[in-house]
Design a protein around this motif. Sequence first.
Motif, PDB file in Angstrom:
ATOM      1  N   GLY A   1       0.887  11.199  16.974  1.00 38.75           N
ATOM      2  CA  GLY A   1       1.238  10.163  18.302  1.00 38.75           C
ATOM      3  C   GLY A   1       2.541  10.547  18.356  1.00 38.75           C
ATOM      4  O   GLY A   1       3.388  10.528  17.662  1.00 38.75           O
ATOM      5  N   ASN A   2       3.476   9.698  19.586  1.00 32.95           N
ATOM      6  CA  ASN A   2       4.246   9.672  20.055  1.00 32.95           C
ATOM      7  C   ASN A   2       4.238   8.524  20.668  1.00 32.95           C
ATOM      8  O   ASN A   2       3.869   8.584  21.584  1.00 32.95           O
ATOM      9  CB  ASN A   2       4.982  10.724  20.280  1.00 32.95           C
TER      10      ASN A   2
ATOM     11  N   PHE B   1       9.292  17.726  37.912  1.00 38.52           N
ATOM     12  CA  PHE B   1      10.479  17.439  37.003  1.00 38.52           C
ATOM     13  C   PHE B   1       9.421  17.132  34.992  1.00 38.52           C
ATOM     14  O   PHE B   1       9.157  16.396  35.484  1.00 38.52           O
ATOM     15  CB  PHE B   1      11.349  15.939  36.985  1.00 38.52           C
ATOM     16  N   VAL B   2      10.306  18.014  34.713  1.00 38.35           N
ATOM     17  CA  VAL B   2       9.685  18.379  32.970  1.00 38.35           C
ATOM     18  C   VAL B   2       9.841  17.392  32.403  1.00 38.35           C
ATOM     19  O   VAL B   2      11.797  17.024  31.774  1.00 38.35           O
ATOM     20  CB  VAL B   2       9.409  19.347  32.558  1.00 38.35           C
ATOM     21  N   MET B   3       9.553  15.250  31.285  1.00 38.42           N
ATOM     22  CA  MET B   3      10.284  15.426  31.146  1.00 38.42           C
ATOM     23  C   MET B   3      10.090  15.408  29.517  1.00 38.42           C
ATOM     24  O   MET B   3       8.942  15.945  29.155  1.00 38.42           O
ATOM     25  CB  MET B   3       9.781  13.465  31.531  1.00 38.42           C
ATOM     26  N   LYS B   4      11.369  14.651  28.695  1.00 38.41           N
ATOM     27  CA  LYS B   4      11.308  15.407  27.370  1.00 38.41           C
ATOM     28  C   LYS B   4      10.021  14.160  26.833  1.00 38.41           C
ATOM     29  O   LYS B   4       9.795  13.379  27.236  1.00 38.41           O
ATOM     30  CB  LYS B   4      12.633  14.333  26.753  1.00 38.41           C
ATOM     31  N   LYS B   5       9.447  15.079  25.705  1.00 42.12           N
ATOM     32  CA  LYS B   5       8.360  15.062  24.960  1.00 42.12           C
ATOM     33  C   LYS B   5       8.774  14.713  23.663  1.00 42.12           C
ATOM     34  O   LYS B   5       9.225  15.515  22.938  1.00 42.12           O
ATOM     35  CB  LYS B   5       7.461  15.375  24.902  1.00 42.12           C
ATOM     36  N   ASP B   6       7.825  13.619  22.983  1.00 44.50           N
ATOM     37  CA  ASP B   6       7.986  13.649  21.521  1.00 44.50           C
ATOM     38  C   ASP B   6       9.345  13.470  20.907  1.00 44.50           C
ATOM     39  O   ASP B   6       9.801  14.112  19.615  1.00 44.50           O
ATOM     40  CB  ASP B   6       7.224  15.334  20.884  1.00 44.50           C
ATOM     41  N   PHE B   7       9.977  12.319  21.242  1.00 44.18           N
ATOM     42  CA  PHE B   7      11.311  12.226  20.990  1.00 44.18           C
ATOM     43  C   PHE B   7      11.449  11.163  19.776  1.00 44.18           C
ATOM     44  O   PHE B   7      10.843  10.619  20.664  1.00 44.18           O
ATOM     45  CB  PHE B   7      12.280  11.227  21.951  1.00 44.18           C
ATOM     46  N   SER B   8      12.172  11.134  19.152  1.00 41.75           N
ATOM     47  CA  SER B   8      11.791  10.192  17.433  1.00 41.75           C
ATOM     48  C   SER B   8      12.954  10.139  17.548  1.00 41.75           C
ATOM     49  O   SER B   8      14.293  11.005  17.180  1.00 41.75           O
ATOM     50  CB  SER B   8      11.366  10.879  16.564  1.00 41.75           C
TER      51      SER B   8
ATOM     52  N   ASN C   1       7.500   9.083  16.157  1.00 47.16           N
ATOM     53  CA  ASN C   1       6.574   9.772  15.835  1.00 47.16           C
ATOM     54  C   ASN C   1       5.410   8.862  14.991  1.00 47.16           C
ATOM     55  O   ASN C   1       5.631   7.660  14.490  1.00 47.16           O
ATOM     56  CB  ASN C   1       6.101  11.292  15.608  1.00 47.16           C
ATOM     57  N   PHE C   2       3.628   8.419  15.105  1.00 44.74           N
ATOM     58  CA  PHE C   2       3.123   7.864  14.283  1.00 44.74           C
ATOM     59  C   PHE C   2       2.120   8.962  13.735  1.00 44.74           C
ATOM     60  O   PHE C   2       1.176   9.886  13.805  1.00 44.74           O
ATOM     61  CB  PHE C   2       3.190   6.836  14.562  1.00 44.74           C
TER      62      PHE C   2
ATOM     63  N   MET D   1      12.773   1.312  34.090  1.00 44.28           N
ATOM     64  CA  MET D   1      12.282   1.762  32.841  1.00 44.28           C
ATOM     65  C   MET D   1      10.680   2.773  33.295  1.00 44.28           C
ATOM     66  O   MET D   1      10.149   2.917  33.615  1.00 44.28           O
ATOM     67  CB  MET D   1      11.221   0.081  32.456  1.00 44.28           C
ATOM     68  N   SER D   2      10.916   3.122  32.008  1.00 40.94           N
ATOM     69  CA  SER D   2       9.943   4.593  31.774  1.00 40.94           C
ATOM     70  C   SER D   2       9.425   4.525  30.536  1.00 40.94           C
ATOM     71  O   SER D   2      10.586   4.689  29.131  1.00 40.94           O
ATOM     72  CB  SER D   2      10.608   5.802  31.980  1.00 40.94           C
ATOM     73  N   ALA D   3       7.692   4.776  30.159  1.00 44.44           N
ATOM     74  CA  ALA D   3       7.695   4.504  29.061  1.00 44.44           C
ATOM     75  C   ALA D   3       6.314   5.624  28.971  1.00 44.44           C
ATOM     76  O   ALA D   3       5.976   5.885  29.533  1.00 44.44           O
ATOM     77  CB  ALA D   3       6.906   3.362  28.522  1.00 44.44           C
ATOM     78  N   GLN D   4       6.560   6.244  27.808  1.00 39.94           N
ATOM     79  CA  GLN D   4       5.236   7.256  27.643  1.00 39.94           C
ATOM     80  C   GLN D   4       4.584   7.682  26.330  1.00 39.94           C
ATOM     81  O   GLN D   4       5.474   7.387  25.057  1.00 39.94           O
ATOM     82  CB  GLN D   4       5.817   9.039  28.395  1.00 39.94           C
ATOM     83  N   THR D   5       3.286   7.618  26.096  1.00 39.02           N
ATOM     84  CA  THR D   5       2.726   7.962  24.626  1.00 39.02           C
ATOM     85  C   THR D   5       1.738   8.703  24.818  1.00 39.02           C
ATOM     86  O   THR D   5       1.679   9.061  26.008  1.00 39.02           O
ATOM     87  CB  THR D   5       2.403   6.328  24.451  1.00 39.02           C
TER      88      THR D   5
END
Length: 660
Positions: free
Chosen positions: A217-218, A176-183, A211-212, A306-310
């Motif tokens: 970074g995201n 399962f490939v999760m969405k990344k770099d969502f802003s 993003n920052f 709850m899920s978090a990624q950075t």
Amino acid sequence: MRLDFRKRLLASTLLLGIATPVWAQATEQTSPAASLDTATDQAAPEDGDTIVVTGSRLGGESLRQASPISVVSAKEIALSGQINVESVLKDLPQLIPSTTGASNNPGGGVATADLRGLGSTRTLVLVNNRRYVAYDSNQVVDLNTIPSALIERVDIVTGGRSAVYGSDAIAGVVNFVMKKDFSGVQANANYRINEAGDGGNFNGNLLLGGNFEDGRGNATIYFDYTKRNGILQSARDYSRQALVDDGAGGLIAGGSGSIEGTRFALGGVNRKFETDGSYSAYNSATDAYNYAPSNYLQVPQERFLMSAQTHYEVSKAFNVYAEGQLINNRVKNQLAPTPFTGSVELDVDSSFLSPSSQALLRGRDTDGDGYVTSTIYRRLTEVGARVSNNDNTAYRAVLGVNGDIGGGWNYDAYYSYSRTRATETQTGNVSRSRVLQALKTTYDSSGNLVCSDPSNGCVPLNIFGAGNISSAAADFISIPTQNSSTISEQVASASISNRNLFDLGAGPVGIVFGTEYRREQGAYSPDFALSSGDVVGFNAGEGLSGGYDVKEAYTEVAVLLLADIPLIKKLEVNGAYRYSYYSTAAKSVNTYSGGVVWSLIDDISLRGQYSRAVRAPTVNDLYSGSSQDFPAATDPCTTAVAVTNTNLNASCLRPAFPPR
């Protein structure tokens, strides 16, 4: 592959959503060293571009890999309107029906993936190319803990991939490939009911990201809540009646021989008790107990996730990333009331019995002690349905670094820890010892029927007719139980790869080296009553506690031999090798694979693969104790086909031990 979900949308669906997303372009320095990283870290392709997925740590196009690969995109998942991942994958031909939300016995409210029918323990489930949190000591992932709204796509790799991913990838891999770099901010609400107007499913989720540092970074955080109402089998015509094999290849109405009024066997004759304590002949065709209505057709569920990624790119050679999940999943299973069977002592002059029943039992009291031994089959409906409430809490944390160190070399290293704690509370069980105690009765000095052994507040048990057990007696024999279990996993992994090591003229040669350490630990603590074997209702079993670790080293190579000549658009060979050392008796294990892909033209390719794999035992395989089970078996000589089938008829009539 393309799925047409429109034909499956039989339920009415209400969708509400607001979104202000901005998808960042490829700003993160990625590493193809991690499994499937090439596909994961790419921006979504434009229409008509090749979707790059992989069953290899070296990357490659999906249609040109030695192992068959299928892809389910985020668009297809969204069009399905499904809340749980299990519902998205259930129609894929590579996956056979396994445990789902409809699974009530056994079930536990989990959904598992089973590729090729080899079992869920032989199918490896990954999230973002890394191992995910398991739900029990079989080390299987519950798909309910993966939020469908956050999935970018699903890669399904069939074919043995143990040399690439480890021993539990014998059947293949579901990644399962999760969405990344969502802003931005995205909120969704989804409510579904079926055609009958019941079984409502609600899902609400909120996705926040930004993003920052000029896109270096995201950070993304996701909240998800799901509530699914249950549906009993009694609510549908096709499921409210238990069906049995008629012996001729068909199904007929049937049920259990453990009935509400008590079936009892004396002298080889089966009879049943009526509500007034009298008895009559037992007929299996008309008197069998229909256990189907009490069971769930759709299991109720409540889940919070709850899920978090950075990630942050310090430099081209040093990118830091982290992930975390917290999941609480609550599910209820329900079965028909407990069937109590076995040999018991019955008081021949019990006031619960009619004069005719007393006379029948008294005639069998050959030793004159006032009791007769009989085998009974009683459905304890007065105690209530058997209910199992499962409360699972899981969490997972990942911390890693990757980067490009020059010369075409990339690296990836990470550490992950996951843990699941499950608590199961059961009601509807009864104590066998207390049933036997409450059945053996006598009269006190005042002429009242009492237990021969009055300890523990014993109340006489009237099983002689449906509905005759008093609430006090039902409370006395009932025994609530609680079981708990934990499973934890630690993974430390590092790899280095180069997809363009050198060129033989037809194309680049790719290679990867890696090492991995994994620690699995599990424990199951059943209620004392269950482990002692005194419980009748849910299956009894002993506890377990133990674990193991494995140290692994692996390599993989892909060589493009020929390209762009007549009849050979591309000819590539690849191989993989993994050495594993287990702390258990398995010790040293070698797995390997080799494959070839011959592309005649862009649209036609031939591929083949040979692999050797050894499935390592799970924590449950290694440390589980004995448990109670009730495997079904039918004597073929008792079926109708034994009369019409010549070979079977001859086998049934043949003596088991021919005379000499």
